[in-house]
Design a protein around this motif. Structure first.
Motif, short mmCIF file in Angstrom:
data_model
loop_
_atom_site.label_atom_id
_atom_site.label_comp_id
_atom_site.label_asym_id
_atom_site.label_seq_id
_atom_site.Cartn_x
_atom_site.Cartn_y
_atom_site.Cartn_z
N VAL A 98 0.43 -1.16 0.27
CA VAL A 98 -0.03 0.20 0.39
C VAL A 98 1.06 1.37 0.45
O VAL A 98 0.49 2.68 -0.89
CB VAL A 98 -0.80 -0.16 1.24
N ALA A 99 1.90 1.50 1.14
CA ALA A 99 2.78 2.35 1.16
C ALA A 99 3.90 2.54 -0.73
O ALA A 99 3.67 4.05 -0.59
CB ALA A 99 3.68 2.26 1.78
N VAL A 100 4.19 1.62 -1.27
CA VAL A 100 4.77 1.84 -2.50
C VAL A 100 3.70 2.54 -3.96
O VAL A 100 3.86 3.32 -4.19
CB VAL A 100 5.42 0.28 -2.63
N ALA A 101 2.55 1.74 -3.28
CA ALA A 101 1.46 2.09 -4.39
C ALA A 101 1.06 3.80 -4.53
O ALA A 101 0.42 3.91 -5.27
CB ALA A 101 0.85 0.86 -4.52
N ALA A 102 1.38 4.48 -3.27
CA ALA A 102 0.86 5.76 -2.56
C ALA A 102 1.93 6.39 -3.55
O ALA A 102 1.74 7.76 -3.24
CB ALA A 102 0.58 5.79 -1.30
N GLU A 103 3.08 6.40 -3.67
CA GLU A 103 4.16 6.54 -4.09
C GLU A 103 3.83 7.16 -5.65
O GLU A 103 3.99 6.19 -6.13
CB GLU A 103 5.47 6.33 -3.80
N PRO A 104 3.88 8.59 -6.13
CA PRO A 104 3.26 8.70 -7.18
C PRO A 104 4.59 8.46 -7.90
O PRO A 104 4.14 8.53 -9.73
CB PRO A 104 3.25 10.68 -7.57
N ALA A 105 5.98 8.69 -7.07
CA ALA A 105 7.12 8.04 -8.64
C ALA A 105 7.39 6.90 -8.35
O ALA A 105 8.28 6.40 -9.53
CB ALA A 105 8.11 8.84 -8.36
N MET A 106 6.50 6.12 -7.99
CA MET A 106 7.04 3.92 -8.01
C MET A 106 6.17 3.92 -8.81
O MET A 106 4.76 3.88 -8.71
CB MET A 106 6.99 3.87 -6.72
N VAL A 107 6.83 2.68 -9.14
CA VAL A 107 6.11 1.68 -10.77
C VAL A 107 6.09 0.84 -9.55
O VAL A 107 7.34 0.04 -9.39
CB VAL A 107 5.84 1.71 -11.57
N SER A 108 5.38 -0.78 -8.72
CA SER A 108 4.90 -1.67 -8.57
C SER A 108 4.67 -2.86 -9.18
O SER A 108 3.39 -2.83 -9.45
CB SER A 108 3.89 -0.57 -7.28
N SER A 109 5.55 -3.59 -9.17
CA SER A 109 4.97 -4.86 -9.68
C SER A 109 6.11 -6.50 -9.37
O SER A 109 6.07 -5.87 -8.60
CB SER A 109 5.79 -4.27 -11.80
N VAL A 110 5.85 -6.87 -9.79
CA VAL A 110 6.18 -8.18 -9.84
C VAL A 110 7.18 -9.35 -10.22
O VAL A 110 6.82 -9.04 -11.71
CB VAL A 110 4.43 -9.04 -10.11
N LEU A 111 8.18 -9.73 -10.18
CA LEU A 111 9.03 -10.71 -10.61
C LEU A 111 9.16 -11.64 -9.67
O LEU A 111 9.33 -11.48 -7.81
CB LEU A 111 10.69 -9.41 -10.55
N THR A 112 8.53 -13.15 -10.28
CA THR A 112 8.08 -14.10 -9.92
C THR A 112 8.29 -15.55 -10.59
O THR A 112 8.49 -14.68 -12.14
CB THR A 112 7.20 -14.53 -8.80
N GLY A 113 8.80 -16.20 -9.97
CA GLY A 113 8.91 -17.79 -10.86
C GLY A 113 7.88 -18.32 -10.99
O GLY A 113 8.07 -19.15 -12.11
N ASN A 114 6.81 -17.54 -10.74
CA ASN A 114 5.57 -18.59 -11.20
C ASN A 114 4.60 -18.44 -12.27
O ASN A 114 5.65 -15.99 -13.07
CB ASN A 114 4.76 -17.82 -9.89
N ILE A 115 4.54 -18.53 -13.28
CA ILE A 115 3.88 -17.73 -14.46
C ILE A 115 2.62 -16.85 -14.00
O ILE A 115 2.50 -17.00 -12.84
CB ILE A 115 2.84 -19.04 -15.34
#
Length: 232
Positions: A98-115
């Motif tokens: 939630v905190a990262v998503a609220a930062e306008p200049a941060m793009v929050s995504s996923v890097l995972t071994g799962n498909i």
């Protein structure tokens, strides 16, 4: 300066409580017609590598990847309920997202071994999927080597958000493979000792920032802001 934040899923954001191993066993059986005699070896591996090693360990010819991908997708979808009942969000993970998503200049995504499909299942089971932009992440079908996933996610995020070529990336994960993937791809790393690997092991892999968990959200955010000074 913007910052691309990439989150590992298993043992960083959630505890899957053995459901992942069940997904791999079911996918192996569906793809080969054989029951797995040995459990999958995970620990930061990508799904492509996990299944390739399972086929090799069982001395069976590897099916086409599309067959494996369909089997993984079906196995993950069938166990979303099991995951939500038996698994859990790790301490501080929801608040950190939630905190990262609220930062306008941060793009929050996923890097995972799962498909992709199973990463979505795992995050959706706990209502976390809406807190990241999964469209610009990288997943286990994208490459065998985890380090290659960082460059894939970097490119997708830059393209989706029109970011400069020099936009920094930070990977947040719990395994030595996460640490090495970040270092091998010129990314920052925050290692979290929330899985089976302790802080000393993560430091030995090359991490200079190691957290015991994600409970200290303010400290995490202060560090991330040092990587993206304009967000201070």
């Amino acid at each position: 300066m913007p910052l691309i934040v990439l989150w590992d899923v298993d043992h960083t954001l959630i505890e899957n409580s053995g459901v992942s191993k069940e997904i791999y066993a079911a996918a192996f059986a569906a793809a080969t017609g054989l029951d797995a005699a040995r459990p999958a070896r995970t620990e930061g591996r990508t799904d492509r590598l996990i299944l390739a090693e399972m086929f090799r360990d069982h001395e069976v010819n590897a099916p086409e990847w599309e067959t494996v991908n369909r089997a993984l997708t079906a196995a993950g979808a069938a166990r979303e309920g099991d995951l939500s009942r038996r698994g859990r969000v790790l301490p501080g993970a929801r608040e950190a997202l939630v905190a990262v998503a609220a930062e306008p200049a941060m793009v929050s995504s996923v890097l995972t071994g799962n498909i992709y499909a199973n990463a979505r299942v795992k995050l959706r089971a706990f209502g976390l999927d809406t807190l990241v932009d999964m469209g610009c992440g990288a997943y286990g079908a994208d490459a065998t080597d985890r380090a290659a996933l960082v460059d894939i996610a970097r490119h997708r995020a830059r393209t989706a958000y029109g970011l400069p070529a020099h936009t920094p990336v930070v990977l947040i994960g719990d395994t030595p493979r996460d640490v090495r993937a970040a270092l091998d791809s010129d990314a920052h790393v925050v290692a979290v000792a929330s899985g089976i690997h302790g802080a000393d092991e993560l430091r030995e892999a090359g991490a200079t920032v190691v957290l015991p968990d994600l409970l200290d959200g303010p400290a995490l955010m202060r560090h991330l802001r040092t990587l993206a000074p304009s967000t201070v």
